[in-house]
Design a protein around this motif. Structure first.
Motif: not given
Length: 106
Positions: A56-58, A80-81, A95-96
């Motif tokens: 969700d952050w990539v 890949e991450r 943040d998070g």
């Protein structure tokens, strides 16, 4: 202060605060996050701060530059991450953020 959530290989989570502008690696070593060794102290020259960024952050991160990509080739079990946490600077926009510590770093 933005928060970082570190997920250990066994699923345990550790949430820590990071100062704006601080790298994820600096926050991890200051808070003794297991598995983040950071032998080079943040010089992008060892890959011992390797993390897997949660899917969700990539897309929210600036892509790795050529130097980081070259170092990641030497990391254990990159995917890949994969990112070097010394190259990820915290801000309110992150943040998070959730990062996973590779099992191979223990």
């Amino acid at each position: 202060m933005p928060k970082i959530i570190f997920v250990q290989p066994d699923g345990n989570r550790q949430t820590i605060d990071a100062a704006d502008g601080q790298t994820i690696m600096e926050a991890a070593t200051t808070n003794l996050v297991p598995g983040i060794v950071a032998d080079c102290g943040g010089g992008c020259s060892c890959a011992t701060c390797h993390v897997y960024v949660d899917p969700d952050w990539v897309a929210r991160l600036t892509p790795a530059d050529e130097i980081e990509e070259a170092m990641l080739e030497g990391a254990i079990d990159p995917n890949e991450r994969s990112r070097l946490s010394c190259q990820l600077r915290m801000s309110d926009a992150l943040d998070g953020i959730v990062v996973h510590v590779p099992a191979a770093q223990f």
